[in-house]
Design a protein around this motif. Structure first.
Motif, PDB file in Angstrom:
ATOM      1  N   GLY A 118       0.812  -1.204   0.000  1.00 55.93           N
ATOM      2  CA  GLY A 118       0.000   0.000   0.000  1.00 55.93           C
ATOM      3  C   GLY A 118       0.852   1.263   0.000  1.00 55.93           C
ATOM      4  O   GLY A 118       0.588   2.204  -0.744  1.00 55.93           O
ATOM      5  N   ALA A 119       1.885   1.265   0.844  1.00 56.41           N
ATOM      6  CA  ALA A 119       2.778   2.424   0.915  1.00 56.41           C
ATOM      7  C   ALA A 119       3.506   2.624  -0.408  1.00 56.41           C
ATOM      8  O   ALA A 119       3.690   3.755  -0.871  1.00 56.41           O
ATOM      9  CB  ALA A 119       3.779   2.232   2.048  1.00 56.41           C
ATOM     10  N   SER A 120       3.930   1.516  -1.045  1.00 56.74           N
ATOM     11  CA  SER A 120       4.633   1.617  -2.320  1.00 56.74           C
ATOM     12  C   SER A 120       3.729   2.171  -3.405  1.00 56.74           C
ATOM     13  O   SER A 120       4.148   2.986  -4.230  1.00 56.74           O
ATOM     14  CB  SER A 120       5.171   0.242  -2.733  1.00 56.74           C
ATOM     15  N   ARG A 121       2.466   1.736  -3.409  1.00 55.31           N
ATOM     16  CA  ARG A 121       1.519   2.257  -4.396  1.00 55.31           C
ATOM     17  C   ARG A 121       1.307   3.757  -4.217  1.00 55.31           C
ATOM     18  O   ARG A 121       1.240   4.504  -5.191  1.00 55.31           O
ATOM     19  CB  ARG A 121       0.194   1.514  -4.301  1.00 55.31           C
ATOM     20  N   ARG A 122       1.213   4.190  -2.979  1.00 58.27           N
ATOM     21  CA  ARG A 122       1.016   5.622  -2.720  1.00 58.27           C
ATOM     22  C   ARG A 122       2.227   6.421  -3.192  1.00 58.27           C
ATOM     23  O   ARG A 122       2.070   7.516  -3.759  1.00 58.27           O
ATOM     24  CB  ARG A 122       0.769   5.848  -1.219  1.00 58.27           C
ATOM     25  N   LEU A 123       3.413   5.870  -2.979  1.00 53.76           N
ATOM     26  CA  LEU A 123       4.628   6.544  -3.434  1.00 53.76           C
ATOM     27  C   LEU A 123       4.631   6.685  -4.946  1.00 53.76           C
ATOM     28  O   LEU A 123       4.919   7.761  -5.486  1.00 53.76           O
ATOM     29  CB  LEU A 123       5.861   5.743  -3.004  1.00 53.76           C
ATOM     30  N   ARG A 124       4.304   5.605  -5.632  1.00 53.22           N
ATOM     31  CA  ARG A 124       4.341   5.630  -7.096  1.00 53.22           C
ATOM     32  C   ARG A 124       3.343   6.631  -7.658  1.00 53.22           C
ATOM     33  O   ARG A 124       3.597   7.244  -8.708  1.00 53.22           O
ATOM     34  CB  ARG A 124       4.086   4.221  -7.653  1.00 53.22           C
ATOM     35  N   ARG A 125       2.213   6.798  -6.989  1.00 54.80           N
ATOM     36  CA  ARG A 125       1.218   7.759  -7.467  1.00 54.80           C
ATOM     37  C   ARG A 125       1.735   9.196  -7.385  1.00 54.80           C
ATOM     38  O   ARG A 125       1.221  10.078  -8.085  1.00 54.80           O
ATOM     39  CB  ARG A 125      -0.087   7.619  -6.675  1.00 54.80           C
ATOM     40  N   THR A 126       2.717   9.434  -6.539  1.00 57.63           N
ATOM     41  CA  THR A 126       3.299  10.779  -6.415  1.00 57.63           C
ATOM     42  C   THR A 126       4.544  10.952  -7.288  1.00 57.63           C
ATOM     43  O   THR A 126       5.251  11.949  -7.173  1.00 57.63           O
ATOM     44  CB  THR A 126       3.670  11.070  -4.947  1.00 57.63           C
ATOM     45  N   GLY A 127       4.824   9.963  -8.159  1.00 59.11           N
ATOM     46  CA  GLY A 127       5.974  10.065  -9.046  1.00 59.11           C
ATOM     47  C   GLY A 127       7.283   9.619  -8.424  1.00 59.11           C
ATOM     48  O   GLY A 127       8.359   9.957  -8.939  1.00 59.11           O
ATOM     49  N   MET A 128       7.212   8.856  -7.330  1.00 62.68           N
ATOM     50  CA  MET A 128       8.404   8.373  -6.660  1.00 62.68           C
ATOM     51  C   MET A 128       8.545   6.854  -6.838  1.00 62.68           C
ATOM     52  O   MET A 128       7.565   6.150  -7.075  1.00 62.68           O
ATOM     53  CB  MET A 128       8.363   8.709  -5.169  1.00 62.68           C
ATOM     54  N   VAL A 129       9.770   6.372  -6.720  1.00 63.61           N
ATOM     55  CA  VAL A 129      10.058   4.945  -6.834  1.00 63.61           C
ATOM     56  C   VAL A 129      10.583   4.442  -5.496  1.00 63.61           C
ATOM     57  O   VAL A 129      11.563   4.986  -4.968  1.00 63.61           O
ATOM     58  CB  VAL A 129      11.118   4.675  -7.926  1.00 63.61           C
TER      59      VAL A 129
END
Length: 203
Positions: A18-29
């Motif tokens: 879940g945390a990784s998905r939220r990061l990716r939505r903000t343009g982060m890897v």
């Protein structure tokens, strides 16, 4: 080494899908740094910046300067997970390096003098069986690539792993696959060509 890479990352504390998905939505890897006799560190990097670095072949086999907060560490790229259908980086792994400890890396092969090889001039075709090779070396000896000189190859010739000319301080980690073919030159005449010739003669 002819180029240097500076990467900026941010520490992260949230883990899980879940945390990784939220990061990716903000343009982060999401990523991780491990090794170097230290605890792993969770990080995140800007996707757009990372994509620019990944366009350089040397990025994959280079000592990288990774800045996290106020600290800068020297690392190498160890793993990269891409989205199976979209041009997105899903996760990245870096390994810390120590000057006195050998590292194991995949290094690209650069094939030289292919067009001027006797076998190519005679109509032979080159088949590159490997595009990179695993090596071990100290960080200071890490090459950007391994050169494979094809200048003396004739039709029927092959270069094996054991025949690669490695830079000083660079070794293959195991002799188990030393007879693996790296590149060969074979006849450009195929069975299909023969069949067509025979058919034409019969007609």
């Amino acid at each position: 080494m002819s180029v240097s890479f500076e990467i900026t990352a941010q520490p992260r504390s949230d883990t899980g899908k879940g945390a990784s998905r939220r990061l990716r939505r903000t343009g982060m890897v999401p990523g991780i740094i491990y090794g170097g006799h230290q605890e792993p560190s969770m990080i995140s990097l800007a996707h757009n910046e990372l994509i620019l670095h990944l366009d350089h072949e040397a990025f994959y086999s280079h000592i990288l300067n990774l800045k996290v907060g106020d600290a800068t560490e020297q690392v190498v790229l160890k793993d990269l997970q891409r989205h199976p259908a979209k041009p997105f980086i899903m996760h990245i792994d870096f390994q810390r390096i120590s000057a006195g400890e050998k590292i194991r890396m995949q290094v690209p092969l650069h094939f030289t003098n292919q067009e001027s090889a006797p076998g190519t001039k005679a109509g032979g075709q080159a088949s590159h069986m490997l595009s990179d090779v695993e090596i071990t070396c100290l960080p200071k000896d890490l090459p950007e690539f391994i050169e494979v000189d094809m200048g003396e190859m004739n039709v029927g010739d092959a270069i094996h792993l054991s025949e690669l000319k490695l830079p000083a301080g660079v070794e293959l980690p195991s002799s188990e696959h030393e007879d693996t073919i790296v590149v060969n030159i074979h006849s450009g005449h195929t069975a299909t060509d023969e069949d067509e010739t025979e058919e034409g003669a019969a007609e």
